[in-house]
Scaffold this motif. Structure first.
Motif, short mmCIF file in Angstrom:
data_model
loop_
_atom_site.label_atom_id
_atom_site.label_comp_id
_atom_site.label_asym_id
_atom_site.label_seq_id
_atom_site.Cartn_x
_atom_site.Cartn_y
_atom_site.Cartn_z
N ARG A 165 0.85 -1.19 0.00
CA ARG A 165 0.00 0.00 0.00
C ARG A 165 0.89 1.24 0.00
N GLU A 166 0.32 2.36 -0.42
CA GLU A 166 1.07 3.61 -0.44
C GLU A 166 0.37 4.62 0.47
N GLY A 167 1.15 5.53 1.02
CA GLY A 167 0.56 6.52 1.92
C GLY A 167 1.57 7.00 2.94
N ILE A 168 1.11 7.26 4.15
CA ILE A 168 1.96 7.84 5.19
C ILE A 168 1.77 7.11 6.52
N VAL A 169 2.81 7.18 7.33
CA VAL A 169 2.76 6.77 8.73
C VAL A 169 3.02 8.03 9.55
N PHE A 170 2.12 8.36 10.48
CA PHE A 170 2.33 9.58 11.26
C PHE A 170 2.08 9.32 12.74
#
Length: 480
Positions: free
Chosen positions: A453-458
């Motif tokens: 999957r693509e995206g962000i970890v915050f």
């Protein structure tokens, strides 16, 4: 400029409504600040005056002020008093204290990109330290530094008093029954992992073949790779490693984060944990359990560790106090109940030398023994649950159709992701241009996988409420 403008104490708390007087006072202060009725620099009433007017203990008001200071609403100036933080965006007074989840944006965008040079740190793995500097912490360090200073090195495995306290804490918090002799003190989880890898390498020459979650913790993989291990990616399925892939991979060791998989979230259920233990016993492999931020579960108790189910000593449990207290402490532990594995790890420790100073070990032992850590955890769990609520309010159900918010059942971080190719591959870069610093999900993959999957970890643990709400608003604008 700070003001001595008088605030009507009666306006700070609703006469009735849900929650205790403490909860209503805390909510009333937030509402007064966010609505503009209390402006940046305004002095807040003394804790004694508020306690008398509202009918709560003064200590309760002091704790509320501490919490609001940690959240970014208030700041204390030594010798002068407590004031509304100057970092709170200026707003026109609004006497309606009923705040919707859009309130932080009501009088301006609050976007960090509006303030050149300012950024909001939301990288994962950074804890809040707002409530550490209290009596328990200071007392532990005073006790550690009292008396004569030792002239010899601390024991290789760590001070007996600290190992005893770690064993007790793990029993109560993780269900792990171990002896103090099973515990080896380290300077953090990474050093603990390095010692485990060095010890296992000596027993598995010429090459240590280690299975790693894909996606997984970048730093842990880097440690293993630096020590010459062959890394074997194991896809994450339904919150944990793919057991079929583990069975066929011919591994000397398997590194897992079973209680709160990093970074995607989720956990291994008891059935799959028992299957992993059966695999390790049958193959002679070692399970390295990284107990990543498992102290923080929202709405339920932390899950027991895999090591607590292990009767054969095939699990080596690795943890640290970096997320629980602060990474500045640089203290962690390895629990190895197999005598041969423990001896191999201690041999590696003898070669590289002791890395944790004796005074911090003494201070941490006092902190655990006094109950200071338990009280700190209770405070931070409430704070993290509150911030998690802000994340859910801002992003839950408001995203583009391809985006999914996950990993919010525990820990200090969340993941915002979509299938690869959905247009979120550069989300981290776009947010950085707005001054929001997050981690790109792609870097957590060891190699491509159809499940990627693509995206962000915050992370949301360290940011103040106001910064977090501002950052979440920017994230929402970039994803809707």
């Amino acid at each position: 400029m700070r003001h001595a403008r008088a605030i009507d104490i009666a306006e700070l708390i609703a006469a009735d409504g849900p929650g205790s007087p403490r909860d209503r006072l805390s909510a009333g202060l937030r509402a007064a600040i966010l609505s503009g009725r209390m402006r940046p620099g305004d002095a807040v009433p003394s804790s004694r005056a508020v306690a008398s007017a509202v009918g709560v203990a003064r200590g309760t008001v002091v704790r509320i002020y501490d919490e609001l200071s940690g959240e970014g609403y208030l700041e204390t100036v030594a010798g002068s008093g407590t004031f509304v933080s100057m970092s709170v965006p200026q707003r026109a007074p609004n006497h309606d204290t009923g705040l919707s989840d859009e309130a932080p944006m009501a009088h301006g965008t609050n976007d960090p990109s509006d303030s050149p040079g300012r950024s909001i740190e939301l990288r994962p793995g950074i804890p809040s330290t707002a409530s550490i500097t209290r009596g328990d912490w200071a007392s532990a360090w005073r006790r550690a530094t009292a008396g004569e200073v030792a002239a010899i090195y601390p024991p290789a495995a760590g001070l007996p008093a600290l190992r005893e306290q770690i064993a007790r804490h793990l029993f109560h918090s993780r269900g792990l029954a171990c002896d103090a002799d099973d515990v080896i003190v380290t300077s953090g989880a990474r050093e603990g992992l390095a010692l485990v890898a060095l010890g296992l390498s000596a027993r598995n020459k010429p090459l240590l073949r280690v299975g790693c979650e894909n996606p997984g913790h970048v730093g842990s993989r880097a440690v293993l790779a630096r020590l010459g291990a062959e890394l074997v990616p194991i896809d994450v399925v339904d919150g944990g490693v793919d057991l079929d892939a583990v069975q066929s991979a011919r591994l000397a060791a398997l590194l897992v984060t079973p209680s709160h998989q990093y970074p995607l979230g989720g956990s291994l259920d008891v059935g799959r944990r028992l299957q992993l233990l059966e695999w390790a016993a049958r193959t002679g492999s070692v399970i390295i359990e990284d107990d990543y931020d498992s102290e923080f579960r929202h709405g339920r108790r932390a899950l027991p560790s895999i090591a607590s189910l292990d009767d054969s000593g095939r699990v080596v449990h690795v943890g640290s106090y970096s997320k629980v207290i602060t990474p500045w402490l640089r203290c962690g532990y390895v629990v190895a109940r197999d005598p041969a594995v423990r001896a191999a790890i201690l041999d590696a420790r003898a070669d590289v030398g002791e890395t944790v100073s004796g005074i911090p070990q003494q201070a941490l032992a006092h902190y655990l023994e006094s109950g200071g850590l338990s009280r700190h955890l209770a405070r931070t769990r409430r704070a993290y649950a509150h911030k998690r609520g802000l994340v859910l309010d801002a992003l839950g159900g408001r995203l583009g159709s391809s985006l999914e918010l996950s990993a919010v059942e525990g820990g200090l971080h969340a993941v915002l992701s979509s299938p690869v190719g959905a247009g979120n591959a550069h989300l981290a870069e776009r947010l950085q241009q707005r001054g929001i610093i997050v981690s790109d999900l792609a870097r957590h993959y060891l190699e491509p996988t159809p499940r990627a999957r693509e995206g962000i970890v915050f992370g949301y643990g360290a940011a103040t409420d106001l910064d977090l709400q501002s950052a979440l608003a920017a994230i929402r604008r970039e994803t809707t």
